[in-house]
Design an enzyme around this catalytic site. Structure first.
Site, short mmCIF file in Angstrom:
data_model
loop_
_atom_site.label_atom_id
_atom_site.label_comp_id
_atom_site.label_asym_id
_atom_site.label_seq_id
_atom_site.Cartn_x
_atom_site.Cartn_y
_atom_site.Cartn_z
N GLY A 46 -13.88 21.46 -53.33
CA GLY A 46 -15.62 21.12 -53.56
C GLY A 46 -15.35 19.68 -53.11
N GLN A 51 -18.65 11.33 -54.25
CA GLN A 51 -17.80 11.29 -52.85
C GLN A 51 -18.27 10.53 -51.54
OE1 GLN A 51 -15.86 15.59 -54.40
NE2 GLN A 51 -14.22 13.72 -54.47
N CYS A 94 -8.53 15.75 -56.46
CA CYS A 94 -9.26 14.69 -55.56
C CYS A 94 -8.78 14.33 -54.08
CB CYS A 94 -9.56 14.38 -56.16
SG CYS A 94 -10.99 13.68 -56.22
N LEU A 95 -9.89 14.66 -53.28
CA LEU A 95 -9.79 13.87 -51.87
C LEU A 95 -10.30 12.58 -52.01
CD1 LEU A 95 -12.20 17.10 -50.52
CD2 LEU A 95 -9.85 16.73 -50.71
N HIS A 136 -14.51 19.98 -62.69
CA HIS A 136 -14.17 18.88 -61.44
C HIS A 136 -15.05 17.99 -60.89
CE1 HIS A 136 -10.98 16.58 -58.99
NE2 HIS A 136 -12.38 16.26 -57.99
N GLU A 137 -16.25 18.87 -60.69
CA GLU A 137 -17.17 18.42 -59.28
C GLU A 137 -18.36 17.34 -60.26
OE1 GLU A 137 -16.54 18.31 -56.20
OE2 GLU A 137 -14.83 19.14 -55.78
N HIS A 140 -17.55 14.55 -61.02
CA HIS A 140 -18.20 13.52 -60.60
C HIS A 140 -19.51 12.82 -59.90
CE1 HIS A 140 -14.44 13.26 -58.00
NE2 HIS A 140 -14.65 14.44 -57.44
O1 K1U Z 1 -13.81 16.91 -55.67
C1 K1U Z 1 -12.97 17.23 -54.73
O2 K1U Z 1 -11.68 15.96 -54.43
C2 K1U Z 1 -12.36 18.16 -54.72
C3 K1U Z 1 -11.07 19.15 -55.45
C4 K1U Z 1 -12.03 19.62 -56.70
C5 K1U Z 1 -10.51 20.14 -57.21
C6 K1U Z 1 -10.73 21.55 -56.88
C7 K1U Z 1 -9.76 22.19 -57.92
C8 K1U Z 1 -8.92 21.07 -58.54
C9 K1U Z 1 -9.18 20.26 -59.01
C10 K1U Z 1 -9.68 19.42 -57.85
C11 K1U Z 1 -10.30 19.81 -54.24
O3 K1U Z 1 -10.47 20.11 -53.40
S1 K1U Z 1 -8.23 19.30 -54.77
C12 K1U Z 1 -8.05 19.68 -53.17
C13 K1U Z 1 -7.21 21.35 -52.97
O4 K1U Z 1 -7.83 21.59 -51.53
C14 K1U Z 1 -6.53 23.00 -53.90
C15 K1U Z 1 -6.44 22.43 -55.31
C16 K1U Z 1 -6.59 23.63 -55.75
C17 K1U Z 1 -6.49 25.02 -55.55
C18 K1U Z 1 -6.40 25.01 -54.33
C19 K1U Z 1 -6.56 24.16 -53.27
ZN ZN Z 2 -12.26 15.25 -56.65
#
Ligand code: K1U
Ligand code: ZN
Length: 174
Positions: A46, A51, A94-95, A136-137, A140
């Site tokens: 996401g 961001q 979170c990225l 989560h998004e 943000h």
């Molecule tokens: O918003 C962001 O920073 C992206 C974040 C979103 C997120 C999704 C789900 C759970 C927590 C946060 C990420 O993409 S985290 C990294 C990721 O690639 C990932 C997270 C959970 C499962 C699989 C991949």
């Molecule tokens: Zn995030």
């Protein structure tokens, strides 16, 4: 398409409430495409516009499994219209807080109303990873990070670790 720079905490632009989009224009469609490309390149599931330093209520996601075809979703002006009473606690990353993780409790399922890239109103019913990711998004878009859901002590530890990692990267020329 273009790769955008992902802001990292404690950048103050991550704490700003994003503005609704008035009309879904070509400019918004380009932003959505660039955000998807940036998200895939960063291996995220996401990404929200704040961001990438754009204070607009826009987000993208793709929560398809590794063996599935891509399922990109583009959401403009998303609103939660229903959430389950059942909550679930799962680890989040979170990225904008690279390599930092913590358990966060959220509703298990949600229904979200949004505009798609054509400006058409749609509703998505989400559970599992999609439900977690969309919440989560959407945080943000309010200037909220996953660390704002945890104890002040844990938040402080994560932000301190992030600062240390940044200093280390800078010193080693990364
Ligand atoms: O918003 C962001 O920073 C992206 C974040 C979103 C997120 C999704 C789900 C759970 C927590 C946060 C990420 O993409 S985290 C990294 C990721 O690639 C990932 C997270 C959970 C499962 C699989 C991949
Ligand atoms: Zn995030």
């Amino acid at each position: 398409m273009a790769l955008l720079t992902i802001l990292e905490a404690p950048d103050p632009r991550l704490k700003v409430k994003a503005e609704p989009v008035e009309t879904v224009t070509d400019e918004i469609r380009t932003l959505l495409d660039d955000m998807l490309e940036t998200m895939y390149e960063a291996h995220g599931v996401g990404l929200a516009a704040p961001q990438v330093a754009v204070a607009k209520r826009v987000l993208v996601m793709d929560c398809a499994g590794k063996d599935e075809d891509p399922q990109p979703i583009k959401l403009v002006n998303p609103e939660v219209i229903w959430e389950s009473d059942e909550e679930i606690c799962q680890e989040e990353g979170c990225l904008s807080l690279p390599e930092q993780y913590s358990d966060v409790t959220r509703p298990e399922r949600v229904k979200v109303r949004f505009l798609d890239e054509t400006g058409t109103e749609r509703v998505v019913e989400a559970d599992g990873l999609l439900a977690r990711c969309v919440q989560h998004e959407m945080d943000h878009l309010e200037g909220v990070l996953f660390v704002d859901h945890i104890s002040a002590l844990k938040r402080k530890m994560i932000l301190r670790r992030l600062q240390k990692a940044k200093k280390f990267k800078k010193a080693s020329g990364e």
